[in-house]
Design an enzyme around this catalytic site. Structure first.
Site: not given
Length: 537
Positions: A246, A478, A506
């Site tokens: 991320s 995602d 994710h």
């Protein structure tokens, strides 16, 4: 622009371990590219009239003499109370432009390689955010949940970035103030509610400026990346091996742009795109959450306990039913069994739903929570999801996740909006991107407009010319880091290999795909990147 670290759930060998990373004050996950003095500057205009963004410039290979005391420090490792882990404190300059003007103390943790074969060095991990505790992530998941063969060959290492968790954390609001802030109405219906939203954002920003004045100008992603290079030297590694998820992909890519020749084996999972501005980042992410919700909606109506529709109900109708429930909560919050008297209103309910979008493994929990709230007038399940997202414990204490998140994001990029008038003009685009979440996410993108410290970064490309192969991982559906970002970052990095996961949720590594895990493990252990165009499902 705000971004909370992702409340993703990683799975390994059928077990599930909650990470400490979650996304910020917008309900989004984004990354901002800070360039400041380390960049070649701002964009230039091409002859065709378009904008050509400059690339993040690499720093000189030689370490400046003023930084020698930092690069030469030796870490003093100690038992940190978690079996098998050691902790240390590292110093870095508060201001890299004035290394002698004070330092910051950064928390570091490691777990030594468990195997008898020659170690491959250190493997630094970061779970995202900005604001997620890397040390907590290492101790709770990576140091025990990464594949045994990886842990056997690497010293697993983490450092909380400056301003985060154990590393001189940014401080803003106390627990009661945070309770009020997280319940702020993010879909204002009139001028009074718009004024209340602006007042809440101003209060949050002013409190950060008051309580964290020393740090607030020095928590950028570039500074955090430079701290990572000091850690590399302190660990005795010639190159930095790294797995970032991320926002951690933006941190890793920034390191590669600044120190391309010091990149070892680097995995960027759930990639950010540093070339887009804050408004586009938030708009892209809004569309990403809509994509995830569409997948959830299709799954929900296959189950008899879905409170939003029955088999055959279209995703659009499921979304309309959820919006109707949100509107009901806007005027009439429901009890949630909370010891502090909080009820489930629209804002917390929306956060709870968004939290479940990060991992399809949470969809069953979300169905149950929605059923309780919609049919039994019990909001406890959705409140629990929201509290997990905000890292609020049962005693009403919040981690500094949201505070650090805002501090980094608002420094890394100019604000998405300058005021409520800008938000109102952008509402149609956000609502088109997501009929379910668009309005709330647009208004949640306002807070950097009132930040007490001016942004020092801007959108830039990261090319990292001369770096070893870098693996960029993108998940097709995602919600927090849309797949297009992974493709864009892979197109910028000169040595990238894009690894695609055709799935939901994710990030991809450690979430159940043997194809993804094998490709990444092979790269980490042998240095062999995935084949060009490799796709997993």
């Amino acid at each position: 622009m705000h971004i909370r670290p992702s409340p993703r759930t990683l799975r390994t060998r059928g077990t599930r371990a909650r990470t400490t990373a979650r996304l910020t004050a917008t309900l989004l996950t984004t990354a901002a590219l800070l360039v400041s003095a380390c960049s070649s500057g701002s964009s230039t205009t091409s002859s065709a009239g378009g904008t050509v963004q400059a690339a993040l410039a690499a720093l000189p290979r030689a370490t400046p003499s003023a930084l020698t005391p930092y690069y030469g420090q030796r870490l003093s490792w100690r038992d940190c109370g978690v079996t098998g882990f050691q902790c240390a404190t590292m110093k870095a300059p508060l201001d890299y432009a004035r290394p002698d003007a004070g330092s910051v103390r950064l928390a570091v943790a490691r777990k030594k390689a468990t195997g008898k074969a020659k170690p491959l060095g250190s493997l630094l991990v970061n779970p995202g955010g900005p604001g997620g505790s890397a040390v907590g992530y290492l101790q709770q998941y990576a140091g025990i949940g990464y594949p045994a063969q990886v842990r056997a060959r690497y010293d697993m290492v983490a450092m909380d970035p400056r301003g985060v968790a154990r590393s001189e954390p940014v401080q803003c609001l106390d627990g009661r103030q945070m309770d009020a802030y997280t319940q702020t109405d993010l879909t204002p219906d009139d001028q009074r509610e718009r004024d209340a939203l602006v007042a809440a954002d101003r209060m949050f920003a002013e409190s950060c400026g008051t309580r964290s004045a020393r740090l607030l100008r020095h928590v950028s992603t570039v500074e955090a990346a430079r701290d990572m290079d000091i850690l590399r030297a302190a660990l005795g590694d010639r190159r930095l091996n790294y797995v970032g998820a991320s926002y951690g992909t933006f941190l890793g890519a920034t390191y590669a742009g600044l120190f391309p020749r010091r990149v070892g084996r680097m995995v960027l999972d759930g990639a950010m795109d540093p070339t887009v501005d804050a408004r586009r980042l938030n708009l892209d992410q809004t569309a990403g959450f809509e994509t995830a919700f569409q997948a959830f909606a299709k799954d929900c109506v296959r189950h008899s306990d879905c409170p939003l529709g029955r088999r055959g109900t279209t995703p659009a109708r499921v979304g309309a039913n959820l919006n109707a429930f949100f509107r009901k909560l806007d005027g009439h919050p429901v009890p949630a069994g909370d010891a502090d008297g909080r009820k489930l209103g629209e804002s917390l309910a929306t956060t709870g739903v968004i939290a479940a979008m990060y991992d399809e493994g949470s969809w069953e929990q979300l169905r149950e929570a929605l059923t309780s709230a919609m049919r039994k007038n019990d909001g406890a399940g959705l409140l629990s999801l929201a509290d997990s997202y905000y890292e609020r414990d049962a005693n009403g204490h919040y981690s500094n996740l949201m505070m650090a998140n805002a501090a980094v994001n608002c420094l890394d990029l100019p604000p998405a909006f300058s005021g409520p008038e800008d938000v109102e003009k952008a509402l149609p685009a956000f609502e088109k991107a997501s009929p379910v979440f668009g309005a709330g996410l647009a208004w949640a993108s306002l807070n950097c407009a009132y930040w007490p410290v001016r942004a020092t970064g801007e959108p830039h490309r990261i090319e990292a010319r001369g770096a070893a192969p870098i693996v960029v991982v993108g998940t097709v559906r995602d919600p927090a880091t849309p797949y297009r970002w992974a493709r864009s970052l892979a197109g910028q990095l000169s040595s990238s290999r894009l690894l695609t996961y055709d799935g939901d949720g994710h990030t991809a590594y450690g979430r159940g795909s043997a194809c993804i895990d094998t490709a990444i493990d092979t790269y980490l252990l042998r240095g062999t990147p995935p084949a060009p165009g490799k796709r997993c499902s």
